[in-house]
Design an enzyme around this catalytic site. Structure first.
Site, PDB file in Angstrom:
ATOM      1  N   CYS A  83       0.859  -1.185   0.000  1.00  0.00           N
ATOM      2  CA  CYS A  83       0.000   0.000   0.000  1.00  0.00           C
ATOM      3  C   CYS A  83       0.896   1.236   0.000  1.00  0.00           C
ATOM      4  O   CYS A  83       2.056   1.158  -0.401  1.00  0.00           O
ATOM      5  CB  CYS A  83      -0.981  -0.013   1.181  1.00  0.00           C
ATOM      6  SG  CYS A  83      -0.237   0.305   2.789  1.00  0.00           S
ATOM      7  N   ARG A 126      -3.411  -0.351   5.558  1.00  0.00           N
ATOM      8  CA  ARG A 126      -4.064  -1.372   4.738  1.00  0.00           C
ATOM      9  C   ARG A 126      -3.203  -2.613   4.516  1.00  0.00           C
ATOM     10  O   ARG A 126      -3.669  -3.741   4.682  1.00  0.00           O
ATOM     11  CB  ARG A 126      -4.465  -0.773   3.389  1.00  0.00           C
ATOM     12  CG  ARG A 126      -5.568   0.261   3.478  1.00  0.00           C
ATOM     13  CD  ARG A 126      -5.728   0.996   2.158  1.00  0.00           C
ATOM     14  NE  ARG A 126      -4.556   1.806   1.841  1.00  0.00           N
ATOM     15  CZ  ARG A 126      -4.352   2.397   0.684  1.00  0.00           C
ATOM     16  NH1 ARG A 126      -5.241   2.243  -0.296  1.00  0.00           N
ATOM     17  NH2 ARG A 126      -3.283   3.153   0.478  1.00  0.00           N
ATOM     18  N   ASP A 138      -7.444   4.530   0.524  1.00  0.00           N
ATOM     19  CA  ASP A 138      -6.707   4.936   1.722  1.00  0.00           C
ATOM     20  C   ASP A 138      -7.683   5.647   2.675  1.00  0.00           C
ATOM     21  O   ASP A 138      -8.303   6.636   2.298  1.00  0.00           O
ATOM     22  CB  ASP A 138      -5.583   5.892   1.322  1.00  0.00           C
ATOM     23  CG  ASP A 138      -4.619   6.163   2.468  1.00  0.00           C
ATOM     24  OD1 ASP A 138      -4.942   5.787   3.596  1.00  0.00           O
ATOM     25  OD2 ASP A 138      -3.556   6.747   2.208  1.00  0.00           O
TER      26      ASP A 138
END
Length: 392
Positions: A10, A16, A116
């Site tokens: 990520c 994440r 995000d």
């Protein structure tokens, strides 16, 4: 190609990708899973809001330390999973040879990106991690996820009526008879936090047992994404719930009868592009009202709560809801996350069914008979035999 190592990528590796890493480790314990970030917040711990949210699903981010993505990491990985298309573009730019083994993490469900959660709020993180959790069980091609058999399986109320599970559902039938007497409608929804917790097994078994006492029963497969009730019985699936809600067929045209158990079924129908939107349409509310007026009990089997919003939408119209948890599989955190989500939609949760509980040898009443094979021969436990000998 045999997958032995996976790299989850990520932006910063504090939110994440570590979540994806820990979730994959839970489902694929024999594969080496690592994570890294493109921007390189190297050495930082996991975001505290992310850690608190993912803990609801029984996964901890404790001890995670962020790492910066390197060429060596990518070379050593058999598969690279990224959260967004821009990360695929970045990998293609700096290492074109790695593009062939790089995929979106959301590839297994509509190819959706996992954004995000830049807004540091619990709602934003819950949304993102619900996306992550819903995609993890889709990784069947790794060979680590259990194949869920839906055809050529015994239908217990008919094929094994003395099975201890069927006896337990008979008790549930009795309890529901009194619990639903004062309910606003005759709609009973079954759901659970994740796949393979047994909600379809419980709902189909209950439908057959309620029909056996002369009640008019309708079973609705509301999982328009991956429903498989039509495979169990078997029935046609060319005119199901999705076709009703999209206006292609009338309510009555979608009804099929499972003659062996004497109850009616509405299958899931053809997979639509917008299942949640169909459930929000006024036609679904009218279908619920129509069914409630014509049947003594309408049982609706829904998709997992933590995967999609469908169950919450159905539950908002059902007078009664039962959650199904699987013993030693479903976590308390998952059940708490389920109840919170349903309570936000004012869903009336009647209780929780714990499925697949291992019987204890201490309970002589329940374990004194072991039902095996087609003849259901009663077999006394060795411990029970010893007790009788001691009495003689």
């Amino acid at each position: 190609m045999i997958i032995q190592s996976i790299l989850v990528v990520c932006t910063g590796n504090i939110c994440r990708s570590p979540t994806g890493e820990r979730l994959l480790q839970k489902y694929l314990p024999l594969i080496r899973i690592e994570s890294a970030g493109i921007n390189g917040l190297e050495g930082q711990p996991a975001d505290c809001c992310a850690a608190d949210t993912i803990l609801q699903y029984g996964v901890s981010l404790q001890g995670h330390v962020a790492r910066k993505l390197t060429h060596a990491m990518m070379r050593q990985s058999d598969l690279i999973l990224v959260m967004e298309s821009r990360q695929l573009n970045y990998i293609s730019a700096i290492a074109p040879e790695m593009r062939g083994k790089s995929l979106l993490f959301g590839r297994w469900l509509d190819n959706k990106e996992i954004p995000d959660p830049y807004c540091k709020s619990p709602d934003a993180f819950e949304y993102v991690f619900d996306l992550l959790v819903s995609r993890i069980p889709k990784v069947h091609f790794f060979g680590a996820a259990e194949k869920h058999k839906t055809t050529n399986v015994p239908f217990l109320p008919i094929d094994r009526p003395l099975d201890i599970f069927v006896e337990a559902v008979r008790g549930l039938r009795t309890s529901l008879h009194f619990a639903m007497m004062e309910a606003e409608n005759k709609i009973l929804m079954f759901s659970g936090p994740t796949q393979n917790c047994g909600k379809t097994l419980v709902s189909t078994t209950l439908a057959a047992l309620v029909a056996q006492v002369g009640e008019r029963v309708l079973l609705v497969d509301a999982d328009m994404r991956k429903g498989y009730v039509h495979n169990i019985f078997p029935l046609r699936n060319d005119s199901g719930l999705s076709d009703v809600l999209s206006g292609k067929v009338s309510f009555q045209q979608a009804i099929q009868t499972y003659e062996t158990a004497n109850f009616d079924v509405v299958t899931c129908g053809q997979i639509p592009p917008n299942p949640a939107e169909l459930l929000m349409h006024d036609r679904f509310r009218k279908f619920i009202q129509w069914a409630s007026e014509r049947y003594d009990m309408v049982i609706i089997d829904t998709p997992p709560i933590l995967a999609v919003t469908d169950a919450a939408l159905v539950g908002s119209l059902a007078a009664s809801t039962l959650l199904v948890a699987r013993y030693n599989v479903t976590s308390v955190k998952e059940m708490l996350a389920c109840t919170r989500r349903l309570q936000k939609m004012n869903v009336n949760i009647k209780g929780v069914i714990v499925n697949d509980v291992v019987r204890s040898a201490v309970s002589y009443y329940s374990a004194g008979y072991n039902l095996q094979g087609d003849d259901y021969e009663k077999v006394a436990l060795a411990k029970g035999k010893k007790k009788r000998r001691a009495g003689n």
